[in-house]
Design an enzyme around this catalytic site. Structure first.
Site, PDB file in Angstrom:
ATOM      1  N   GLU A   1       0.529  -9.945  -4.814  1.00  0.00           N
ATOM      2  CA  GLU A   1      -0.829  -9.426  -4.603  1.00  0.00           C
ATOM      3  C   GLU A   1      -1.561  -9.469  -5.933  1.00  0.00           C
ATOM      4  O   GLU A   1      -1.174  -8.802  -6.888  1.00  0.00           O
ATOM      5  CB  GLU A   1      -0.802  -7.981  -4.108  1.00  0.00           C
ATOM      6  CG  GLU A   1      -0.571  -7.843  -2.621  1.00  0.00           C
ATOM      7  CD  GLU A   1       0.904  -7.722  -2.309  1.00  0.00           C
ATOM      8  OE1 GLU A   1       1.586  -7.013  -3.051  1.00  0.00           O
ATOM      9  OE2 GLU A   1       1.360  -8.358  -1.356  1.00  0.00           O
TER      10      GLU A   1
ATOM     11  N   ASP B   1      -6.226   4.301  -5.718  1.00  0.00           N
ATOM     12  CA  ASP B   1      -5.238   4.072  -6.752  1.00  0.00           C
ATOM     13  C   ASP B   1      -5.096   5.245  -7.702  1.00  0.00           C
ATOM     14  O   ASP B   1      -6.061   5.947  -7.992  1.00  0.00           O
ATOM     15  CB  ASP B   1      -5.601   2.811  -7.547  1.00  0.00           C
ATOM     16  CG  ASP B   1      -5.356   1.568  -6.727  1.00  0.00           C
ATOM     17  OD1 ASP B   1      -4.200   1.357  -6.330  1.00  0.00           O
ATOM     18  OD2 ASP B   1      -6.319   0.820  -6.464  1.00  0.00           O
TER      19      ASP B   1
END
Lengths: 254, 393
Positions: free
Chosen positions: A45, A56
């Protein structure tokens, strides 16, 4: 056939690794991808950095901030990747937040991905219904697989719905958390992996969030098809040269 | 054309819920319940009672005689500055804490920039005996020390946002992350008409009391429910949403939104989102926001900490794009002078946010018979240091 489909057919637990493009240095992108493939990674990714990455934790956010400071942009990333298929054959997925993709133009973005040989996209803040109504046909006409997330809180009904519109794999978020904030897996996670594993979904499942070593990788993949490592790899690449990446993958899959 | 929200959670093309799946259960629970809860008779009576007895509503609609004489028009000030905690923010936090209680939440989180919404949240958490965690940018903590102290006195925990630019947008990111990490027992009280659906609509409905009161108060003063103009400052846009709410569909009533131009719209130090922003996604909502061509969210500037948000609520994006509201940008300097003028002419020290709205009388001429209602969203106590430094008082 899309490289992701091919890879998922292999009879093994897939190791997928996330890194933030432009980190630690602006031009590390291609060498990180090449080293990861050589070190036995099954899928990558590539993180398109964003100023406000909601899902995140601190590790990935800091890497994004640094990458942006280094000058990373969507155009530069595409330029870095333009010859990547001459040297790399494993599936490549771009993971990013929706706003930079929207500003680039969704259609243009998908077109560039197809030209380069990107296999799929993960866009955490692109809602399922908006994707279905407005963007599904664009993604599909450019041969791109869109990957959706589920969490331990996702209802059974919604999991079946997400399964029905997915055409690659389902990204199983291991726990209610942002990236990089878990301290290992307990019974709760194991039961969740088992529960989803027994739902007979048409799409394979790959676990992300909280995988950091051989133990958590083994736990995460016992009932699923693979696992994604992000924050732990970012920490590694912060302190170690790109050429030593195989030391990292050996830790996960000795 | 409708100017209010549609059944899918959009104002025109703006709004929606662009959230990661980790937030979906939290937001969906709220979406399914907020209208139902708000319609319950015991909710309504508790909300109304607290607004009356605790907040001090209705807030006066005051005819500003000397200000009106100076600008040769009829100016009414909606005195949200007289609410408990000093601004309109408390209307929303009272409403949301009552929803949180009915959804069985016992932990409350909030983001704050200048600290006004943080104080309003800490206040209602103290009132209800709920745990309160407020995220505030590290830089804002340094420059808003009195509000940090207020929150602590009220029993809240203030957590510095250390990521990104360490201001309001980062505090909002941190609050969202907290909510992702605590999906079951926690309610997130967003302070403005921003964020994923249903937040913009829910907050607008709680602030709608402002325009509801304007209607009957104006009837008493002027024998009409309809002003010719409603003027309000817009950061995220909650006081404007409240002041406009009951006039949205009545196009006889002109709406004026005042944004912070900072040092000037073209100076690079500005928060005039309607001029400088572009359509995109911020904090889960499709709206206008200030960003780079590459889609990275940029840091706005205004002397007013309550107006330096890089986006506007989706309702305002729609009001701008459809032309329903007129958007005017006011610089730091224009706002500060207008604030001082209100002190001298009316004996009212306004918050610097509200001073931006007041500054339009130097920019725009109204007819002598026009009724202009201006939302005086907050009082200036919190801004004394800024006024002192600006005017060398």
């Amino acid at each position: 056939m899309n490289r992701i489909h091919q890879k998922l057919k292999a009879d093994k637990k897939l190791l997928s690794i996330y890194f933030t493009a432009g980190y630690p240095n602006l031009n590390d992108t291609v060498s990180i991808i090449q080293e990861l493939e050589q070190a036995g990674t099954d899928m990558i990714e590539i993180g398109l950095p964003f100023s406000d990455p909601l899902a995140d934790g601190p590790t990935i956010q800091e890497s994004s901030t640094k990458a942006l400071k280094n000058g990373m942009t969507t155009e530069i990333l595409f330029d870095q990747l333009k010859n990547i298929r001459k040297s790399v054959s494993i599936p490549l997925i771009i993971m990013g937040y929706f706003n930079p993709i929207l500003q680039y133009g969704v259609k243009d973005f998908c077109k560039r991905c197809q030209e380069i040989g990107i296999d799929g996209l993960i866009i955490p803040d692109l809602p399922v219904d908006v994707y279905n109504e407005n963007y599904k046909h664009i993604f599909e006409s450019h041969g791109l697989i869109n990957v959706f997330l589920i969490t331990p809180q996702t209802s059974v009904e919604r999991i079946h719905f997400i399964d029905s519109i997915s055409n690659g794999f389902i990204y199983m978020v291991s726990s209610a958390s942002v990236t990089g904030s878990q301290s290992g897996f307990g019974n709760e996670q194991t039961n969740y992996f088992k529960r989803i594993g027994s739902m007979n979904l048409k799409n394979p499942q790959i676990v992300g969030f909280g995988i950091k070593d051989h133990e958590t990788f083994t736990q995460a993949t016992k009932y699923t098809n693979g696992a994604i490592i992000g924050s732990e790899f970012i920490k590694f690449i912060s302190d170690n040269p790109v050429t030593s990446i195989s030391n990292f993958t050996k830790r996960i899959q000795p | 054309m409708s100017y209010n929200i549609n059944e899918k959670g959009y104002y025109g093309e703006f709004g929606g819920a662009y959230i990661p799946e980790m937030l979906y259960p939290n937001v969906e629970e709220l979406r399914q319940n907020y209208l139902k809860v708000m319609a319950e008779p015991d909710f309504k009576s508790e909300f109304d009672k607290l607004l009356k007895d605790y907040v001090g509503r209705p807030s006066p609609l005051y005819f500003a005689k000397r200000l009106s004489e100076k600008y040769n028009t009829k100016i009414y000030l909606k005195r949200e500055d007289l609410n408990h905690t000093g601004a309109h923010k408390i209307n929303n936090t009272i409403g949301q804490i009552l929803i949180a209680k009915r959804l069985g939440k016992h932990r409350i989180i909030a983001e704050t920039g200048a600290g006004q919404h943080g104080v309003a949240t800490a206040t209602v958490c103290a009132l209800m005996g709920l745990e309160c965690i407020v995220y505030m940018g590290e830089i804002d903590i340094e420059r808003q020390a009195p509000n940090v102290a207020r929150m602590k006195m009220l029993g809240a925990t203030v957590i510095p946002a250390l990521s990104g630019s360490r201001t309001l947008k980062d505090a909002t990111n941190e609050a969202i992350r907290d909510w992702i990490n605590n999906p079951v027992d926690t309610h997130y009280i967003i302070g403005s008409v921003v964020g994923p659906h249903p937040y913009p609509d829910m907050v607008a409905r709680f602030q709608a009391i402002v325009s509801e009161e304007i209607q009957w108060q104006l009837q008493e003063h002027e024998g009409t429910k309809k002003p010719d103009y409603v003027v309000a400052c817009v950061g995220g846009g909650s006081n404007a949403a409240g002041a406009y709410y009951h006039f949205l569909e009545d196009t006889d009533v002109n709406l004026i939104a005042v944004e912070a131009a900072g040092l000037g719209v073209d100076s690079g130090e500005s928060a005039a989102t309607s001029v400088l922003g572009k359509e995109g996604i911020i904090h889960g909502s499709k709206t206008l926001l200030m960003q780079t061509t590459d889609g990275q969210i940029t840091e706005p500037y205004s002397i007013s900490a309550g107006l330096d948000y890089p986006g506007v609520g989706p309702m305002h994006a729609h009001l701008y794009k459809s032309g329903r509201a007129e958007f005017i940008s006011i610089t730091d300097d224009q706002a500060m002078k207008a604030g001082l003028e209100l002190c001298k002419l009316e004996g009212i020290i306004p918050a610097i946010e509200s001073s931006h709205a007041l500054a339009i009388f130097e920019q725009k001429t109204f007819n002598p018979n026009d009724i202009v209602v201006l939302s005086l969203s907050g009082r200036g106590d919190k801004d004394l240091d800024t006024y002192i430094n600006y005017f060398n008082l």
